[in-house]
Design a protein around this motif. Structure first.
Motif, PDB file in Angstrom:
ATOM      1  N   PRO A   1     -31.619  26.435 101.440  1.00 26.07           N
ATOM      2  CA  PRO A   1     -30.481  27.356 101.537  1.00 26.07           C
ATOM      3  C   PRO A   1     -30.891  28.828 101.438  1.00 26.07           C
ATOM      4  O   PRO A   1     -30.270  29.692 102.051  1.00 26.07           O
ATOM      5  CB  PRO A   1     -29.585  26.960 100.360  1.00 26.07           C
ATOM      6  N   VAL A   2     -31.941  29.119 100.669  1.00 25.90           N
ATOM      7  CA  VAL A   2     -32.426  30.496 100.541  1.00 25.90           C
ATOM      8  C   VAL A   2     -33.031  30.945 101.864  1.00 25.90           C
ATOM      9  O   VAL A   2     -32.748  32.045 102.356  1.00 25.90           O
ATOM     10  CB  VAL A   2     -33.456  30.616  99.388  1.00 25.90           C
ATOM     11  N   GLU A   3     -33.858  30.100 102.467  1.00 23.92           N
ATOM     12  CA  GLU A   3     -34.451  30.433 103.762  1.00 23.92           C
ATOM     13  C   GLU A   3     -33.376  30.659 104.813  1.00 23.92           C
ATOM     14  O   GLU A   3     -33.449  31.621 105.584  1.00 23.92           O
ATOM     15  CB  GLU A   3     -35.413  29.336 104.216  1.00 23.92           C
ATOM     16  N   ARG A   4     -32.357  29.790 104.842  1.00 22.29           N
ATOM     17  CA  ARG A   4     -31.260  29.944 105.811  1.00 22.29           C
ATOM     18  C   ARG A   4     -30.516  31.248 105.595  1.00 22.29           C
ATOM     19  O   ARG A   4     -30.173  31.951 106.551  1.00 22.29           O
ATOM     20  CB  ARG A   4     -30.280  28.774 105.715  1.00 22.29           C
ATOM     21  N   ALA A   5     -30.270  31.613 104.342  1.00 23.13           N
ATOM     22  CA  ALA A   5     -29.548  32.850 104.038  1.00 23.13           C
ATOM     23  C   ALA A   5     -30.338  34.074 104.497  1.00 23.13           C
ATOM     24  O   ALA A   5     -29.758  35.013 105.060  1.00 23.13           O
ATOM     25  CB  ALA A   5     -29.258  32.929 102.541  1.00 23.13           C
ATOM     26  N   ILE A   6     -31.644  34.062 104.300  1.00 21.41           N
ATOM     27  CA  ILE A   6     -32.473  35.194 104.718  1.00 21.41           C
ATOM     28  C   ILE A   6     -32.536  35.271 106.240  1.00 21.41           C
ATOM     29  O   ILE A   6     -32.459  36.357 106.820  1.00 21.41           O
ATOM     30  CB  ILE A   6     -33.868  35.127 104.070  1.00 21.41           C
ATOM     31  N   ARG A   7     -32.659  34.120 106.904  1.00 22.72           N
ATOM     32  CA  ARG A   7     -32.642  34.115 108.381  1.00 22.72           C
ATOM     33  C   ARG A   7     -31.317  34.653 108.904  1.00 22.72           C
ATOM     34  O   ARG A   7     -31.289  35.440 109.851  1.00 22.72           O
ATOM     35  CB  ARG A   7     -32.895  32.712 108.923  1.00 22.72           C
TER      36      ARG A   7
ATOM     37  N   LEU B   1     -42.228  49.488 112.340  1.00 18.14           N
ATOM     38  CA  LEU B   1     -41.581  48.689 113.375  1.00 18.14           C
ATOM     39  C   LEU B   1     -41.817  47.205 113.117  1.00 18.14           C
ATOM     40  O   LEU B   1     -40.904  46.389 113.254  1.00 18.14           O
ATOM     41  CB  LEU B   1     -42.106  49.093 114.755  1.00 18.14           C
ATOM     42  N   SER B   2     -43.019  46.849 112.699  1.00 20.34           N
ATOM     43  CA  SER B   2     -43.305  45.428 112.447  1.00 20.34           C
ATOM     44  C   SER B   2     -42.464  44.888 111.297  1.00 20.34           C
ATOM     45  O   SER B   2     -42.044  43.728 111.330  1.00 20.34           O
ATOM     46  CB  SER B   2     -44.795  45.191 112.194  1.00 20.34           C
ATOM     47  N   THR B   3     -42.179  45.726 110.302  1.00 17.53           N
ATOM     48  CA  THR B   3     -41.319  45.285 109.196  1.00 17.53           C
ATOM     49  C   THR B   3     -39.915  44.988 109.706  1.00 17.53           C
ATOM     50  O   THR B   3     -39.321  43.969 109.348  1.00 17.53           O
ATOM     51  CB  THR B   3     -41.278  46.334 108.073  1.00 17.53           C
ATOM     52  N   VAL B   4     -39.374  45.858 110.549  1.00 19.93           N
ATOM     53  CA  VAL B   4     -38.043  45.627 111.110  1.00 19.93           C
ATOM     54  C   VAL B   4     -38.042  44.348 111.940  1.00 19.93           C
ATOM     55  O   VAL B   4     -37.129  43.524 111.816  1.00 19.93           O
ATOM     56  CB  VAL B   4     -37.563  46.832 111.951  1.00 19.93           C
ATOM     57  N   ARG B   5     -39.057  44.149 112.737  1.00 22.02           N
ATOM     58  CA  ARG B   5     -39.134  42.924 113.550  1.00 22.02           C
ATOM     59  C   ARG B   5     -39.189  41.681 112.666  1.00 22.02           C
ATOM     60  O   ARG B   5     -38.509  40.690 112.936  1.00 22.02           O
ATOM     61  CB  ARG B   5     -40.343  42.978 114.483  1.00 22.02           C
TER      62      ARG B   5
ATOM     63  N   VAL C   1     -40.654  39.447 103.705  1.00 23.53           N
ATOM     64  CA  VAL C   1     -40.247  40.859 103.714  1.00 23.53           C
ATOM     65  C   VAL C   1     -39.549  41.161 102.390  1.00 23.53           C
ATOM     66  O   VAL C   1     -38.592  40.481 102.025  1.00 23.53           O
ATOM     67  CB  VAL C   1     -39.299  41.160 104.904  1.00 23.53           C
ATOM     68  N   PRO C   2     -40.020  42.175 101.663  1.00 20.29           N
ATOM     69  CA  PRO C   2     -39.392  42.507 100.381  1.00 20.29           C
ATOM     70  C   PRO C   2     -37.910  42.859 100.547  1.00 20.29           C
ATOM     71  O   PRO C   2     -37.511  43.481 101.535  1.00 20.29           O
ATOM     72  CB  PRO C   2     -40.183  43.727  99.899  1.00 20.29           C
ATOM     73  N   ILE C   3     -37.122  42.480  99.573  1.00 19.66           N
ATOM     74  CA  ILE C   3     -35.670  42.659  99.661  1.00 19.66           C
ATOM     75  C   ILE C   3     -35.259  44.119  99.791  1.00 19.66           C
ATOM     76  O   ILE C   3     -34.224  44.426 100.385  1.00 19.66           O
ATOM     77  CB  ILE C   3     -34.954  41.979  98.476  1.00 19.66           C
ATOM     78  N   HIS C   4     -36.090  45.046  99.293  1.00 17.55           N
ATOM     79  CA  HIS C   4     -35.684  46.452  99.392  1.00 17.55           C
ATOM     80  C   HIS C   4     -35.578  46.909 100.839  1.00 17.55           C
ATOM     81  O   HIS C   4     -34.807  47.820 101.144  1.00 17.55           O
ATOM     82  CB  HIS C   4     -36.588  47.373  98.561  1.00 17.55           C
ATOM     83  N   PHE C   5     -36.300  46.261 101.749  1.00 15.68           N
ATOM     84  CA  PHE C   5     -36.156  46.625 103.164  1.00 15.68           C
ATOM     85  C   PHE C   5     -34.803  46.165 103.711  1.00 15.68           C
ATOM     86  O   PHE C   5     -34.172  46.881 104.492  1.00 15.68           O
ATOM     87  CB  PHE C   5     -37.300  46.060 104.010  1.00 15.68           C
TER      88      PHE C   5
END
Length: 75
Positions: free
Chosen positions: A9-15, A43-47, A56-60
């Protein structure tokens, strides 16, 4: 050291969050590069964020929400 897998469920929420941020960006007619610049990210972080990369850290994600004026969604 073994890395434990995140609960599904965590992976799905982040996706889903990544997909929602991608949609928000496109609705505002921002390029990924423009969003990255506004967030102070690469740019790679946004992608990676938009693809739902759980590393990807949550602060992004918070920075993107802030750029879109939607930080309250995280609160």
């Amino acid at each position: 050291m073994m890395e434990s897998r995140l609960p599904a469920p965590v992976e799905r929420a982040i996706r889903k969050l990544g997909a929602d941020l991608s949609l928000a960006r496109r609705r505002r007619h921002f390029s990924q590069a423009s969003l990255a610049e506004r967030m102070g990210a690469s740019l790679s972080t946004v992608r990676r964020m938009e693809s739902g990369d759980v590393r990807v850290p949550i602060h992004f994600f918070a920075r993107a929400l802030y750029v879109f004026g939607e930080l309250r969604a995280l609160e």
